[in-house]
Every structure is written in C-alpha cells, then in structure tokens.
Design a protein around this motif. Structure first.
Motif, PDB file in Angstrom:
ATOM      1  N   LEU A 195       0.827  -1.183   0.000  1.00  0.00           N
ATOM      2  CA  LEU A 195       0.000   0.000   0.000  1.00  0.00           C
ATOM      3  C   LEU A 195       0.872   1.247   0.000  1.00  0.00           C
ATOM      4  O   LEU A 195       0.617   2.198  -0.722  1.00  0.00           O
ATOM      5  N   GLN A 236      -7.266  -2.211  -9.910  1.00  0.00           N
ATOM      6  CA  GLN A 236      -7.343  -2.042  -8.457  1.00  0.00           C
ATOM      7  C   GLN A 236      -5.992  -2.221  -7.768  1.00  0.00           C
ATOM      8  O   GLN A 236      -5.931  -2.422  -6.561  1.00  0.00           O
ATOM      9  N   GLN A 280      -3.931  -4.572  -7.557  1.00  0.00           N
ATOM     10  CA  GLN A 280      -3.598  -5.814  -6.877  1.00  0.00           C
ATOM     11  C   GLN A 280      -2.447  -6.521  -7.567  1.00  0.00           C
ATOM     12  O   GLN A 280      -1.845  -7.431  -7.010  1.00  0.00           O
ATOM     13  N   ASN A 294     -10.358   4.582  -7.454  1.00  0.00           N
ATOM     14  CA  ASN A 294     -10.378   3.120  -7.492  1.00  0.00           C
ATOM     15  C   ASN A 294     -10.249   2.577  -6.081  1.00  0.00           C
ATOM     16  O   ASN A 294      -9.289   2.864  -5.398  1.00  0.00           O
ATOM     17  N   LYS A 295     -11.210   1.814  -5.720  1.00  0.00           N
ATOM     18  CA  LYS A 295     -11.140   1.196  -4.400  1.00  0.00           C
ATOM     19  C   LYS A 295      -9.829   0.412  -4.331  1.00  0.00           C
ATOM     20  O   LYS A 295      -9.549  -0.417  -5.179  1.00  0.00           O
ATOM     21  N   ILE A 330      -7.920  -2.371  -3.304  1.00  0.00           N
ATOM     22  CA  ILE A 330      -8.261  -3.683  -2.754  1.00  0.00           C
ATOM     23  C   ILE A 330      -7.262  -4.113  -1.687  1.00  0.00           C
ATOM     24  O   ILE A 330      -7.619  -4.803  -0.748  1.00  0.00           O
ATOM     25  N   ASN A 331      -6.006  -3.686  -1.834  1.00  0.00           N
ATOM     26  CA  ASN A 331      -5.046  -4.038  -0.784  1.00  0.00           C
ATOM     27  C   ASN A 331      -5.530  -3.506   0.567  1.00  0.00           C
ATOM     28  O   ASN A 331      -5.398  -4.174   1.585  1.00  0.00           O
ATOM     29  N   ALA A 332      -6.094  -2.289   0.545  1.00  0.00           N
ATOM     30  CA  ALA A 332      -6.596  -1.711   1.782  1.00  0.00           C
ATOM     31  C   ALA A 332      -7.814  -2.492   2.281  1.00  0.00           C
ATOM     32  O   ALA A 332      -7.966  -2.740   3.474  1.00  0.00           O
ATOM     33  N   HIS A 366      -8.455  -5.632   1.736  1.00  0.00           N
ATOM     34  CA  HIS A 366      -7.964  -6.894   2.282  1.00  0.00           C
ATOM     35  C   HIS A 366      -7.415  -6.704   3.683  1.00  0.00           C
ATOM     36  O   HIS A 366      -7.629  -7.512   4.566  1.00  0.00           O
ATOM     37  N   LEU A 367      -6.724  -5.595   3.837  1.00  0.00           N
ATOM     38  CA  LEU A 367      -6.121  -5.294   5.112  1.00  0.00           C
ATOM     39  C   LEU A 367      -7.181  -5.265   6.202  1.00  0.00           C
ATOM     40  O   LEU A 367      -6.993  -5.787   7.297  1.00  0.00           O
ATOM     41  N   THR A 396      -7.615 -12.286   1.413  1.00  0.00           N
ATOM     42  CA  THR A 396      -7.093 -11.802   0.137  1.00  0.00           C
ATOM     43  C   THR A 396      -7.826 -12.403  -1.045  1.00  0.00           C
ATOM     44  O   THR A 396      -7.684 -11.945  -2.169  1.00  0.00           O
TER      45      THR A 396
END
Lengths: 319, 319
Positions: free
Chosen positions: A54, A113, A115, B46-47, B49-51, B53-54, B59
């Motif tokens: 992040l 996104q 990833q 853009n959302k 996704i790492n955040a 998932h956090l 994941t």
C-alpha cells in the motif's frame, strides 16, 4: 495485532528505526537493530506485506492470462514466464480463462485495483478496445503482433510463418493444402488466414473452405481431423497443423489406419515439442520458453518494446 | 490519491455510507448511492483492494505450489484447481518450484505475511517439519496421504495402487518387474517402493535395484529408459511407468526399434491421459481434474478433511 508503533515502544527506539530494520536499511546501530528484532520475536510480529504494498504502490505480482493451463503451448510459455518471475522475485497470479471475456476482465480489474503490477495476455477473447481502456492502470504485455499499438509485445509473425510453410509444401509439389487451428477468431489466426488466401491467389489455387479445420488443440483432436478429411470428396494432400499435439494425434491415427505419411498426407506441425522429434514430425520450431521469459521482462520493464521471435522450419519425415 | 474520506466529503455523506456503497451494502438510500457513485466517477477513484484486504483479513488468493507447470500431471491438477477457483471468485498465485525448497518457502512466507489465504502443495521437496511450522498462519492443503497429520489432503493411496498393478502383472505371468518414477524421494515414491518390496517378499521374488529407474517425467524420457533396459544383462519383462507421457515415449521407442509390446516388454502407465487411450496403453486412471477441484475446496473450507481418491486399472493393449 502488534503494529510498528508498538514495536518502537517495546524496543525503545523511534518508529523510523523500526521501519529501517524492517526494510534492511543500513543506517541502524547494531544495538538498536537487535532491540527491534527482539521485539519482533517477542510479539510474534509479522510485517503485513499488504500494508507495505500500500505504501510502496507495488505488489511484485504479475497477472498471467491464458486460455488453458494444460495445453503444452501455453504451459511452456507459462514455464518461461514462471522461471523468470522467480529469478526476479515476482509472483504470478494465474487467470485460466477458457477464452471467456469475463475472466480476462478479472485480470484487467485486478490491474485497475492495483492488486497486480502488470498483466501478460498470452491469448485473448476480448476485443482490443477492452484491453486499451486498461492501459492507463498498469503495464499490459501481449503475445501477438501489436507493433502499431501502445503496448509491449513478444510475438511470432504468423503471416510470414504460414507463408513460409505453405511455400515449402508447394515446392514439394503439394497444391491441395489445408490447415488446422485452435480457433478461427483471434488475431494470430486471422493473420494465418490472410497468408493462406494470399498464397492461394499467388499460385492460382482454389480456396476450399472445408480445408480450414478449427477446434484443434489436443492430441485426441487428431482423430477428429482425420475423420473429417476421410469424409471429404476431395481431401487435402497436405496439412499445416498449428500444434504438434494435434499433429501427433493425426500421425498416430494415420499409422493405426494404414494411411501413408507423407505420400497420402503430408503434415507440418508447430512448436517443435519433444513429441514431434520422437514421432519424426516436420515442424516449425517456436522458442516458447524464451518467449515466456521475454514477456515477463517486458511486464516489469518501464520501456515499451516489441520483440519478434524467430521461427525455424525443421524438416523431418512427415513433409 | 483520493481516499474514502475525500469521497464522503465530496458526496456530502458519511464515511459509513461511502463504505456501504463500495461494498454493495443494501441499506443505502438511492439518492446517497448516486451521490457517492458520482464522486467516485468525478475523482476517478479506485477502491484500493489491498486496503480492503487489510481490513477484512482476507485476500481471496490461494497459493499453488507445484514443481513443473508444463507436465501433464500437474497441469491437469492445476486445471482442476483453476476452474474451481474461478467459480468461487478466488485468484491463484503460482509457485513453480522445480523442487527447490527455497521456492516452496516463498509460498509459505506469503501465507505467513497474509498475502494469500491458503496454500495448496501439489508436491514438495521440503520436509514435513517446515510445512508444519507454518500451519498456524493459514490453511495448508496437500496432495499426499496425510491422514495422521493436522492438514487437509486429497490423495491417491500409492501403496495400494502400486500393489494392485504389480499383482495384475503377476497374475499375467510376469515376475521380472521394474518401475519408472519421477524421483526416488517424496512421500508418494516412498510408498511405492514400500509396496514394491512387500510384493517382492510376498512372492519370493528377488529385488533388483536397477529395475527402479528415476528421473522419468516426460515423453522423451521413454527413450532413456529403454536404453538403460537394453544395457541390462537381465532386463525386466514388465514396467510400471508412473506417467503416461513416459509410457508413450517407451511404446514409441519400442515401436521404432521393433521391440514387441507386451510380448517382450509389458507396460502399465499412470494417469489415463488421452495419449494413453490413443496409443492403446494399459494404465491407471487417476481423476486429476477432480483432485484439483477437491484441493481447492479444501483450501477455502474451515473443516479439515482427508479425501482418498479412487483409481482404476484400465486394461488395454500393453499389459
């Protein structure tokens, strides 16, 4: 969950120092480094990589889009990509699509996104516009001739390759020539059809639609091809077969059914898989592992490049 | 970069509302939803996704560890895993290891660092202790008989399977029996060796070390096997070949060199790949795609299960 602030408190150092230790930064005294490592051990702290990504904006993951992971053509490409990814400490996220556009979209969506850092598209069903719309979100690398588009590519010139193989057969006296492909759509197959038509026109040969046989991917498809051919009033005398697997299936069927190769039917395979060598099949060598390596390196490079891969006709016993 | 707070401000709604819209939560008024969507569009948000998932601790990614992605055995397993992953909206992270422990560690390390939810180990070089140390970090699923360990597994009982094939050959009058495997280490091969020794003892047959031939994985290895056998003073009369690819290579070599099958050498392959059917090779059917499906479902399940997969001897022309 323990975070970096907790670690700093326990180790009695600053957050910056903890961060430096976590990232193997050199400017940390040995004493402080030991204190942080002890705190990490005592708290069973795991650096949360999602959080690291992040902050760095990099995932060290590359998406790989391919229709079938069990087909030798794609599994050799994948092997080349995977070996190079490991060398460079990247992970691969696999998208086995069965040529469903929706599954290709999932890869592009992951790129969007953040990833994954890049997407390697080994073969696709989506139209170019869909791909193009995602170019701004990260690197996209393709395995087709895209020199006029704004992407990196590693590709075989299928027009040139097909023409070379057709001329080779023509020079050996074959005029009724057909070919077997995976699918009729797809930019590679369109290039092949174009070469086929140009070749036919050049030599004043008549175009026979039934000589183009699609849905040919696996060994067992060779039998299907032969049954079609045996049902034709005027069957082809030679076939270009865009997969050695299928070529091997055809040769096996012919052997079992006493059809003489190349006298009754000449065969040129593609890829130069080990099976082609062992079954003595004339084929086009395509360096698939090297192509995979190149695709990976393009996926992690900032530059945009287009690598045409050189092929070679290997003459053996079937044509 | 725009974050969720910025969106809330622009859309004049609460952060909770933005979060609900992002996650398709039903309890949001249409008016507010539209405002948030407009803010998303206007800011090109853009959302991340790492955040996400956090915050969720998941994941939706599964690691798959396999030695070679280009071998039909593993590529069929992978196909089964990949198809089921797509159905369940999971992504796969591929670890092609070449049986290097360090590469297996990378998968376990990703599990530890919460970058993937589970790891499926199709085959491994690491010892069990290494795997065991990572069990607390997430789900690990293996493709070997592990009913006495604390993991889920989908497996073939290789001891039972080998014994069945050996007894089949014995019932046909063969006593000098050898076998070809990928590698001698590995829990599956140890089970096979155990079955082989027990079979030999039971029938008072003498154990011949050179009848066990390893490093047999690909079609081209069939030729290597035959050259070894032809160099033996007392060659085996029958072979169990733990890959149809290798069995096909052996049959092809024998055909080209006028060695009669099964009269001079009987062959039983493994896996029941299409090539075995077409080359009329007696083989053991192993439902690899189904095994892949089961491995995936175990990887995402909270339960611990052990699925023994049933195999079947398919009698054809080579034994």
């Amino acid at each position: 969950m323990t975070n970096i602030k907790d670690l700093a408190k326990i180790a009695r150092v600053s957050v910056t120092t903890v961060s430096r230790v976590l990232n193997n930064h050199p400017y940390v005294s040995e004493e402080k480094r030991m204190a942080v490592l002890k705190a990490i051990k005592d708290t069973n702290y795991n650096k949360n990589i999602n959080a690291v990504h992040l902050s760095k904006g990099k995932t060290l993951m590359i998406g790989v889009v391919l229709p079938y992971s069990d087909h030798p053509y794609f599994s050799l490409l994948l092997k080349g990509i995977a070996n190079e990814a490991l060398k460079n400490n990247y992970k691969l996220v696999l998208f086995q699509t069965d040529y469903l556009e929706q599954r290709e979209m999932e890869a592009l969506e992951m790129l969007k996104q953040k990833q994954i850092d890049s997407v390697i598209i080994c073969s696709r069903a989506s139209d170019w516009k869909t791909i193009e719309e995602h170019l701004s979100f990260g690197k996209i690398v393709v395995c087709e001739n895209m020199t006029e588009r704004h992407v990196s590519s590693t590709y075989v010139d299928h027009y040139k390759t097909f023409l070379e193989a057709l001329e080779f057969l023509f020079s050996k006296g074959y005029e009724k020539i057909g070919y077997c492909i995976g699918r009729k759509t797809g930019s590679n197959s369109l290039a092949r059809e174009c070469a086929y038509r140009d070749f036919m026109n050049k030599h004043n040969l008549s175009y026979t639609a039934e000589y183009i046989i699609d849905d040919c991917l696996y060994f067992e498809d060779g039998e299907k091809v032969m049954k079609k051919i045996r049902g034709m009033v005027e069957p082809p005398e030679a076939l270009l077969v865009t997969s050695d697997q299928v070529a091997a299936g055809i040769v096996t069927y012919c052997h079992n059914n006493h059809i003489a190769i190349p006298d009754e039917l000449a065969i040129i395979g593609f890829d130069n898989e080990p099976i082609a060598k062992l079954m003595n099949i004339t084929t086009i060598h395509i360096p698939l592992e090297d192509m995979g390596k190149s695709l990976f390196l393009q996926a992690v490079s900032k530059e945009r490049t287009n690598n045409e891969v050189m092929i070679k006709l290997i003459e053996r016993g079937t044509a």
